[in-house]
Every structure is written in structure tokens, then in C-alpha cells.
Design an enzyme around this catalytic site. Structure first.
Site, PDB file in Angstrom:
ATOM      1  N   ASN A 145       0.848  -1.190   0.000  1.00 14.03           N
ATOM      2  CA  ASN A 145       0.000   0.000   0.000  1.00 14.03           C
ATOM      3  C   ASN A 145       0.887   1.244   0.000  1.00 14.03           C
ATOM      4  OD1 ASN A 145      -1.582   2.260   0.994  1.00 14.03           O
ATOM      5  ND2 ASN A 145      -3.169   0.791   1.500  1.00 14.03           N
ATOM      6  N   ASP A 162      -0.305   4.495  -0.062  1.00  8.49           N
ATOM      7  CA  ASP A 162      -1.081   5.691   0.303  1.00  8.49           C
ATOM      8  C   ASP A 162      -0.215   6.780   0.915  1.00  8.49           C
ATOM      9  OD1 ASP A 162      -3.386   4.433  -0.526  1.00  8.49           O
ATOM     10  OD2 ASP A 162      -4.151   4.048   1.480  1.00  8.49           O
ATOM     11  N   HIS A 163       0.704   6.375   1.800  1.00 15.85           N
ATOM     12  CA  HIS A 163       1.424   7.388   2.576  1.00 15.85           C
ATOM     13  C   HIS A 163       2.585   8.013   1.816  1.00 15.85           C
ATOM     14  CE1 HIS A 163      -1.260   6.885   5.834  1.00 15.85           C
ATOM     15  NE2 HIS A 163      -0.985   5.602   5.954  1.00 15.85           N
ATOM     16  N   ARG A 207       2.952  18.972   1.752  1.00 15.65           N
ATOM     17  CA  ARG A 207       3.454  20.235   1.213  1.00 15.65           C
ATOM     18  C   ARG A 207       2.702  20.666  -0.042  1.00 15.65           C
ATOM     19  NH1 ARG A 207       8.742  21.742   2.939  1.00 15.65           N
ATOM     20  NH2 ARG A 207       8.515  23.445   1.437  1.00 15.65           N
ATOM     21  N   HIS A 243      -5.774   3.384  -1.584  1.00 14.93           N
ATOM     22  CA  HIS A 243      -7.092   3.628  -1.004  1.00 14.93           C
ATOM     23  C   HIS A 243      -7.558   5.021  -1.419  1.00 14.93           C
ATOM     24  CE1 HIS A 243      -9.826   3.413   2.852  1.00 14.93           C
ATOM     25  NE2 HIS A 243     -10.467   3.872   1.785  1.00 14.93           N
ATOM     26  N   ARG A 246      -9.962   7.574  -0.734  1.00 14.99           N
ATOM     27  CA  ARG A 246     -10.964   8.012   0.237  1.00 14.99           C
ATOM     28  C   ARG A 246     -11.822   9.129  -0.361  1.00 14.99           C
ATOM     29  NH1 ARG A 246     -10.689   6.688   5.547  1.00 14.99           N
ATOM     30  NH2 ARG A 246      -9.068   5.178   6.110  1.00 14.99           N
ATOM     31  N   ARG A 292      -7.630  12.599   0.764  1.00 15.92           N
ATOM     32  CA  ARG A 292      -6.599  13.234   1.585  1.00 15.92           C
ATOM     33  C   ARG A 292      -5.188  12.747   1.276  1.00 15.92           C
ATOM     34  NH1 ARG A 292      -8.999  10.290   6.574  1.00 15.92           N
ATOM     35  NH2 ARG A 292      -7.572   8.551   6.945  1.00 15.92           N
ATOM     36  N   HIS A 293      -5.072  11.595   0.600  1.00 17.74           N
ATOM     37  CA  HIS A 293      -3.743  11.171   0.144  1.00 17.74           C
ATOM     38  C   HIS A 293      -3.837  10.791  -1.346  1.00 17.74           C
ATOM     39  CE1 HIS A 293      -5.572   7.384   1.450  1.00 17.74           C
ATOM     40  NE2 HIS A 293      -5.347   7.651   2.731  1.00 17.74           N
ATOM     41  N   GLU A 299      -8.736   0.191  -3.033  1.00 15.26           N
ATOM     42  CA  GLU A 299      -9.637   0.144  -1.880  1.00 15.26           C
ATOM     43  C   GLU A 299     -10.543   1.365  -1.935  1.00 15.26           C
ATOM     44  OE1 GLU A 299      -6.655  -2.027   1.344  1.00 15.26           O
ATOM     45  OE2 GLU A 299      -6.984   0.140   1.464  1.00 15.26           O
ATOM     46  N   THR A 357      -8.815   2.894   8.636  1.00 18.25           N
ATOM     47  CA  THR A 357      -9.987   2.017   8.697  1.00 18.25           C
ATOM     48  C   THR A 357     -10.026   1.327  10.057  1.00 18.25           C
ATOM     49  OG1 THR A 357      -9.781   1.667   6.322  1.00 18.25           O
ATOM     50  CG2 THR A 357     -11.205   0.153   7.537  1.00 18.25           C
ATOM     51  N   GLU A 393     -10.664  -9.979   2.584  1.00 19.24           N
ATOM     52  CA  GLU A 393      -9.453  -9.529   3.267  1.00 19.24           C
ATOM     53  C   GLU A 393      -9.792  -9.447   4.748  1.00 19.24           C
ATOM     54  OE1 GLU A 393      -6.258  -5.853   3.640  1.00 19.24           O
ATOM     55  OE2 GLU A 393      -7.467  -6.034   1.824  1.00 19.24           O
ATOM     56  N   HIS A 401      -3.931  -4.913   7.833  1.00 17.65           N
ATOM     57  CA  HIS A 401      -4.188  -3.861   8.811  1.00 17.65           C
ATOM     58  C   HIS A 401      -3.253  -4.026  10.015  1.00 17.65           C
ATOM     59  CE1 HIS A 401      -6.702  -0.433  10.145  1.00 17.65           C
ATOM     60  NE2 HIS A 401      -6.172  -0.765  11.302  1.00 17.65           N
ATOM     61  N   GLY A 402      -2.286  -3.143  10.082  1.00 12.24           N
ATOM     62  CA  GLY A 402      -1.379  -3.117  11.223  1.00 12.24           C
ATOM     63  C   GLY A 402      -0.278  -4.161  11.188  1.00 12.24           C
ATOM     64  N   GLY A 418       1.251  -1.712   4.176  1.00 13.04           N
ATOM     65  CA  GLY A 418       1.716  -0.425   3.684  1.00 13.04           C
ATOM     66  C   GLY A 418       2.507   0.389   4.676  1.00 13.04           C
ATOM     67  N   PHE A 419       1.865   0.793   5.763  1.00  8.62           N
ATOM     68  CA  PHE A 419       2.476   1.761   6.680  1.00  8.62           C
ATOM     69  C   PHE A 419       3.827   1.294   7.203  1.00  8.62           C
ATOM     70  CE2 PHE A 419       3.166   3.642  10.867  1.00  8.62           C
ATOM     71  CZ  PHE A 419       3.098   4.997  10.544  1.00  8.62           C
TER      72      PHE A 419
END
Length: 238
Positions: free
Chosen positions: A8, A10-11, A19, A44, A46, A50-51, A71, A102, A153, A193-194, A215-216
């Protein structure tokens, strides 16, 4: 079965948006991840964008056909985006305004079930594979099969956030049971997730597991070792 890894990104877009800049470019990150061993890219979209935004989705789906897993929530706007950009696969997830991430699996109310049935049918008509983000609960797995999903998932939030070994074992047991149920019903099993470098192995070892979406933790690790190395390190754990 070779366990697949969906990364993922996203970040990468979160950093760009901090910025309101043009870098880092999610498409560049996607190429690096795929080259380093990711099987596909997770994004994802959203509702507040926002990303990842619609421009990103359009660009990524065009540049990496067959490699983008989108997603999105069960809403008319997100349905339009999915049907317009036609990613290889779509994971339908719950979304609450203001949430940081999520918070759990889909809640299968009668209204949600009816919406899912219609949306899944439309996505299938466009040859898009459909996944549902669900809690590792047997009733939810059965509902996912009934509404026509191809994949479930399993939400690993409770497992990832367990504060004791006993609590983690309990959550892992639920994941294993849900995976067996899903496989019996003909559903492919993913998890996410996590998940990170410390807790991923136990979930990856679940017999029915086909793919991990992470991802994160990979992007956090990439700050210190670089993105290719972070992806390779996770790939090795699987």
C-alpha cells in the site's frame, strides 16, 4: 501456494500532500515496489482524497495494468471511480468521516448488503475482481460469499494491536478459523491492517492465506533502509 505481497503506497501521497507538492510521486513508488518484489500495488481512494486522489488512480491504473488493487467505500462516487479507472481488483471497505485509518470490517446491515450485491455485479461486468474487507467472523465470511465476493481480506487490527501474547494467540485463532471457512466457501483469503515486520509471520503461516496487504510499516521502514530494501525485507518474511 506462493504468498503474495500487496504494498500500500497511500502514505507516499500523504507525504506529497503535506506540502501540496508534486513529489514524492506515487507512480514512481509503485514502480520501485514492484521491481523490489511486490506482487501488486494497493491504493485507497478516500472520499476526501486526503492522500491518493483520482488523478493518481487514473495514472496508476494506466501505467500498471493488472497491478493496481483499489480500496474504496461503498458509495456512488467511489463506484463511479472504480468503474471509470478499472483497476485489476477492488476491495470494498467501510469508511467513517474523520477516521485516521480504517477501524474494522464491513458491517453487513440489510442496506449495506443490498448495495454490495448491486455494486459487485457492476464490477464483475467490467471484469474487476472484488474483495471485501471483513472482520474474522464466520457470519461475515458467509455473507461475503453470499453477496458474490471473490476475496475476503481479513482485518488484522485486533491481532496487530493485541497487548499480550495470550490476546494475540486468541486473535490469530479467529483468523485461522475465518480463513478455513472462507476457503471452504471458495473465497480467496487475504489479510491486512497493522501488520509489520514483527507480527506478520504468524499470519503469513496460515495455511489458506494467499496474500498480505501491507503499507504503513513498509513505508516507515523505508525511511531508514530505503524503499527497495524495505519491500525486500517484508518479502523475505513471507
Amino acid at each position: 501456494m506462493t504468498l503474495q505481497l500487496g504494498v500500500n503506497i497511500d502514505h507516499v501521497a500523504t507525504l506529497r500532500q503535506a506540502r501540496r507538492a508534486t513529489v514524492p510521486n506515487p507512480a514512481r513508488a509503485a514502480r520501485v515496489c514492484l521491481k523490489a518484489g511486490a506482487d501488486y500495488i494497493v491504493i485507497h481512494l478516500r472520499r476526501d482524497e486526503r492522500h491518493i486522489n483520482r488523478k493518481d488512480v487514473a495514472q496508476l491504473c494506466k501505467k500498471f495494468p493488472g497491478k493496481i488493487h483499489l480500496e474504496c467505500s461503498v458509495s456512488p462516487a467511489m463506484e463511479k471511480a472504480a468503474l471509470t479507472y478499472k483497476p485489476f481488483s477492488v476491495c470494498l471497505v467501510p469508511e467513517k468521516p474523520g477516521e485516521v485509518t480504517t477501524t474494522g470490517g464491513l458491517k453487513f446491515t440489510p442496506v449495506v448488503i443490498k448495495r454490495l450485491e448491486k455494486l459487485i455485479k457492476r464490477l464483475h461486468q467490467k471484469k474487476i475482481i472484488v474483495s471485501l474487507f471483513v472482520s474474522p467472523v464466520e457470519a461475515d465470511i458467509r455473507t461475503a460469499a453470499q453477496v458474490g465476493a471473490d476475496i475476503v481480506e481479513l482485518c488484522t487490527r485486533d491481532y496487530s494491536e493485541a497487548t499480550t501474547a495470550q490476546a494475540a494467540r486468541k486473535q490469530l485463532s479467529l483468523i485461522k478459523s475465518a480463513s478455513r471457512t472462507a476457503a471452504r466457501l471458495g473465497l480467496e483469503v487475504h489479510a491486512g491492517h497493522g501488520l509489520d515486520y514483527q507480527n506478520v509471520r504468524a499470519v503469513a503461516a496460515v495455511k489458506e492465506m494467499a496474500c498480505m496487504n501491507i503499507g504503513f510499516s513498509i513505508l516507515a521502514q523505508s525511511i531508514f533502509v530505503g524503499l527497495p530494501a524495505a519491500v525486500r525485507q517484508m518479502r523475505e518474511l513471507l
